[in-house]
Design an enzyme around this catalytic site. Structure first.
Site, PDB file in Angstrom:
ATOM      1  N   HIS A   1       0.915  -1.117  -0.052  1.00  0.00           N
ATOM      2  CA  HIS A   1      -0.088   0.101   0.009  1.00  0.00           C
ATOM      3  C   HIS A   1       0.826   1.237  -0.027  1.00  0.00           C
ATOM      4  O   HIS A   1       0.593   2.360  -0.822  1.00  0.00           O
ATOM      5  CB  HIS A   1      -0.937   0.077   0.990  1.00  0.00           C
ATOM      6  CG  HIS A   1      -1.738   1.153   1.313  1.00  0.00           C
ATOM      7  ND1 HIS A   1      -2.962   1.255   0.964  1.00  0.00           N
ATOM      8  CD2 HIS A   1      -1.363   2.311   1.964  1.00  0.00           C
ATOM      9  CE1 HIS A   1      -3.435   2.553   1.457  1.00  0.00           C
ATOM     10  NE2 HIS A   1      -2.549   3.186   1.979  1.00  0.00           N
ATOM     11  N   GLU A   2       2.015   1.149   0.892  1.00  0.00           N
ATOM     12  CA  GLU A   2       2.633   2.448   0.718  1.00  0.00           C
ATOM     13  C   GLU A   2       3.509   2.467  -0.358  1.00  0.00           C
ATOM     14  O   GLU A   2       3.824   3.711  -0.878  1.00  0.00           O
ATOM     15  CB  GLU A   2       3.785   2.316   2.367  1.00  0.00           C
ATOM     16  CG  GLU A   2       2.836   2.501   3.483  1.00  0.00           C
ATOM     17  CD  GLU A   2       1.945   3.627   3.519  1.00  0.00           C
ATOM     18  OE1 GLU A   2       2.360   4.747   3.359  1.00  0.00           O
ATOM     19  OE2 GLU A   2       0.810   3.545   3.966  1.00  0.00           O
TER      20      GLU A   2
ATOM     21  N   GLU B   1      -6.467   6.618  -0.944  1.00  0.00           N
ATOM     22  CA  GLU B   1      -6.371   5.536  -0.054  1.00  0.00           C
ATOM     23  C   GLU B   1      -7.178   4.415  -0.756  1.00  0.00           C
ATOM     24  O   GLU B   1      -6.677   3.142  -0.533  1.00  0.00           O
ATOM     25  CB  GLU B   1      -6.943   5.608   1.474  1.00  0.00           C
ATOM     26  CG  GLU B   1      -6.152   6.708   2.082  1.00  0.00           C
ATOM     27  CD  GLU B   1      -4.737   6.235   2.283  1.00  0.00           C
ATOM     28  OE1 GLU B   1      -4.304   5.176   2.590  1.00  0.00           O
ATOM     29  OE2 GLU B   1      -3.885   7.353   1.791  1.00  0.00           O
TER      30      GLU B   1
ATOM     31  N   HIS C   1       1.773   4.866  -3.052  1.00  0.00           N
ATOM     32  CA  HIS C   1       2.212   6.163  -2.578  1.00  0.00           C
ATOM     33  C   HIS C   1       3.687   6.308  -3.056  1.00  0.00           C
ATOM     34  O   HIS C   1       3.801   7.647  -3.840  1.00  0.00           O
ATOM     35  CB  HIS C   1       1.794   6.531  -1.353  1.00  0.00           C
ATOM     36  CG  HIS C   1       0.734   6.140  -0.674  1.00  0.00           C
ATOM     37  ND1 HIS C   1      -0.414   6.813  -1.456  1.00  0.00           N
ATOM     38  CD2 HIS C   1       0.273   5.817   0.282  1.00  0.00           C
ATOM     39  CE1 HIS C   1      -1.793   6.562  -0.678  1.00  0.00           C
ATOM     40  NE2 HIS C   1      -1.261   5.860   0.455  1.00  0.00           N
TER      41      HIS C   1
END
Length: 632
Positions: free
Chosen positions: A158-159, A236, A162
């Protein structure tokens, strides 16, 4: 949504941030002017208040932006992060580092700096930085203790979304900008908290001014939270979707979210000031806020997007179970058989033969940019296992990282290598040159082509820790090695260029944080030069095949132009002038460029292992990271 669409959305997000910031400033100034007119009735005083308010907001934003110039590692340290060393033996930290290294190699980017928020018992994480080259990932101690390996992998994936998609740049700008519009509230709070002048008449005006600042400053707090919520919430969902695409399983990410909902601390940070400032950067909601101001979607909704049949009643059952016995991530790893991935590896999976040719399609390759999938993750794990353990250990040693990377750039031709080593000795010293020669001869001579970029990715975090004078000397040595002899190979030239780009971005992160805006017609000559060099490299001894490949790539990127195939006389060094204008292309134009590069390098829709690595290296220089496996 692919990488280039993400980049375009992030660029538009920056423009929207400017508009929202301007609106917030106007509202704050109007509120200050109204308060001044109410108390004084003087338009002159209101004008002075306007100037003072704008100065406070502007200087506050500039100060905070300047404090963030150090990039990801500086931000993680400011948030109280403790650096995780590359050679750590702590089981929780080793597991974290293994997961991050595999995800980085699968994504085609340098391994980020790692930090742990030791005092935070909630489950959370964030990525910070201006580019993948200066990125840092921080996780809470609670995440390390409570999550099993699959869940930790889901959070890290997930990170990385980004990191890869330009969200980090927007996040940092958001921190700096919002600090300015919240300055009045902060100043008022500090005066009321520390001031003691209110005990006398003389101090009463100052206290009243502080109260007005807090009240008016609440407008800035309101707009700050509203801006963060508006920009962050949808991203998100996208990052969750990217993590699932990467890991090809929803249970890890969903399990992490369930543990956030089932444990008392959840994802909240103990330090409310930090949670307020970086709430939009976190994996989970950093503090309790209303649904209007929340920086993240509702937890149950995030879980349901991963598991449509999820019943919120399950969270209450988990809360009851974990209240008595909180989960232990490492114990779950043992029970689920996940701990084996962090143990000493056995026989690694075989690498593709050097002469093997892989089928590639331009559109499919451009779709893989910054979009690794599960097979890329498995491939990355296999690549790391295929590296000699001693070579891996060298990549993590501070004194060995620099000569190891220089040895990767060293040419196979003995005469060229001798010239290059002279340049290394002149800039970095005889000892570094001797070590570079030794590593090339003893460790890298027979290194499989598919292992060169993963090895560089592992060594980069250690290189980044060197003092700036040594890094400047390293950059000078790499530049001199490339230009020591015109016969340097295309791959070694491009690898050296990639190292230079990554080191420069790590040294001055904010200076290189830009979204490209150029259009393809403005860089015709640069397109033609790069395509000609790569077509020639992809078709050695076959001028006609190189010409056809060049024309195929040119037709894709500039269909109305007729630029003849003319390999530059100065060879690979002609590329020195093409990188900057091509890297400044707008995201849609870069997508077409990547597809054109595939046409130029490939022959009949196929590439060798070495050609695939050359393509990955060139795309890395252009900030279009490709995963380790191009053919799926």
């Amino acid at each position: 949504m692919n990488f280039f669409e993400h980049q375009e959305r992030a660029r538009r997000g920056s423009f929207r941030l400017v508009l929202l910031f301007a609106l917030a400033v106007v509202c704050i100034v109007l509120a200050v002017d109204a308060a001044v007119l109410l108390f004084t009735g003087s338009t002159g005083a209101a004008l002075a208040a306007t100037v003072l308010t704008l100065a406070v907001i502007g200087l506050g934003s500039l100060y905070r932006i300047a404090s963030l110039r150090g990039g990801g590692a500086a931000i993680a340290a400011q948030m109280g992060g403790t650096w995780v060393p590359e050679d750590t033996l702590d089981p929780q930290l080793r597991r974290l580092r293994n997961v991050v290294e595999e995800v980085a190699i699968a994504s085609g980017v340098p391994v980020p700096r790692l930090f742990v928020l030791e005092q935070e018992t909630g489950i959370n994480a964030f990525a910070a930085g201006y580019s993948p080259s200066d990125a840092a990932i921080a996780v809470t101690r609670g995440a390390l203790e409570r999550l099993n390996r699959d869940e930790l992998q889901g959070v890290i994936a997930h990170e990385f979304s980004h990191v890869l998609n330009g969200d980090m740049r927007l996040n940092i700008r958001l921190v700096g900008v919002l600090f300015g519009i919240m300055m009045l509230s902060l100043i008022g709070q500090r005066i009321l908290f520390h001031g003691r002048l209110g005990r006398s008449r003389d101090g009463l005006p100052l206290v009243l001014a502080a109260l007005v600042a807090v009240v008016v400053g609440s407008i800035g707090v309101f707009f700050g939270r509203l801006i963060k919520a508006g920009i962050s919430r949808q991203r998100e969902y996208l990052a969750d979707a990217s993590a699932v695409q990467f890991t090809r399983q929803t249970s890890g990410l969903a399990g992490a979210l369930k543990k956030i909902g089932g444990l008392r601390q959840g994802s909240h940070l103990a330090d409310r000031a930090e949670a307020e400032e970086i709430g939009h950067m976190l994996f989970g909601q950093g503090m309790a806020l209303s649904s209007l101001m929340a920086t993240h979607p509702p937890l149950v909704e995030r879980i349901r997007r991963l598991e449509p049949s999820f019943d919120p009643q399950q969270l209450r059952q988990l809360q009851a179970r974990w209240h008595a016995a909180p989960p232990d991530g490492l114990a779950e790893d043992l029970a689920l058989g996940l701990a084996a991935r962090d143990a000493v590896p056995g026989l690694p999976p075989p690498l593709p033969p050097r002469e093997a040719r892989m089928a590639v399609a331009p559109a499919a390759v451009s779709g893989q940019v910054a979009a690794p999938a599960e097979d890329d993750y498995r491939q990355a794990h296999g690549l790391v296992e295929n590296l000699d353990p001693e070579l891996r250990a060298l990549a993590r040693q501070r004194e060995a990282a620099m000569p190891l990377l220089l040895a990767l750039v060293l040419d196979a031709d003995a005469a060229v290598a001798a010239r290059q080593l002279q340049e290394v000795a002149a800039r970095c010293g005889e000892a570094v040159a001797a070590r570079t020669r030794q590593l090339r001869q003893e460790r890298l001579q027979a290194l499989h082509p598919a292992l060169r970029l993963p090895l560089a990715a592992l060594a980069f975090p250690v290189l980044r820790q060197q003092p700036r004078p040594q890094l400047d000397a390293f950059l000078g040595a790499v530049e001199a090695m490339v230009h020591a002899d015109g016969r340097v190979s295309v791959f070694e030239y491009c690898l050296s260029r990639l190292l230079q780009v990554q080191v420069r971005e790590a040294l001055d992160p904010s200076r290189h944080a830009r979204f490209g805006r150029n259009k393809a017609p403005g860089v015709r000559r640069e397109f033609a030069t790069l395509l000609a060099v790569l077509a020639q490299a992809g078709h050695p001894g076959d001028p006609e095949g190189a010409r056809r490949a060049y024309l195929a790539g040119l037709q894709r990127v500039l269909p109305r132009d007729h630029l003849p195939y003319a390999p530059p006389a100065q060879g690979v060094q002609a590329l020195d002038t093409v990188w900057e204008p091509l890297d400044a292309l707008a995201p849609p134009a870069k997508q077409v460029l990547v597809e054109a590069l595939v046409d130029a390098v490939s022959h009949d829709g196929k590439v060798s292992v070495a050609e695939a690595e050359l393509l990955r290296t060139v795309c890395g220089v252009l900030h279009c990271p490709l995963p380790a496996l191009l053919s799926r």
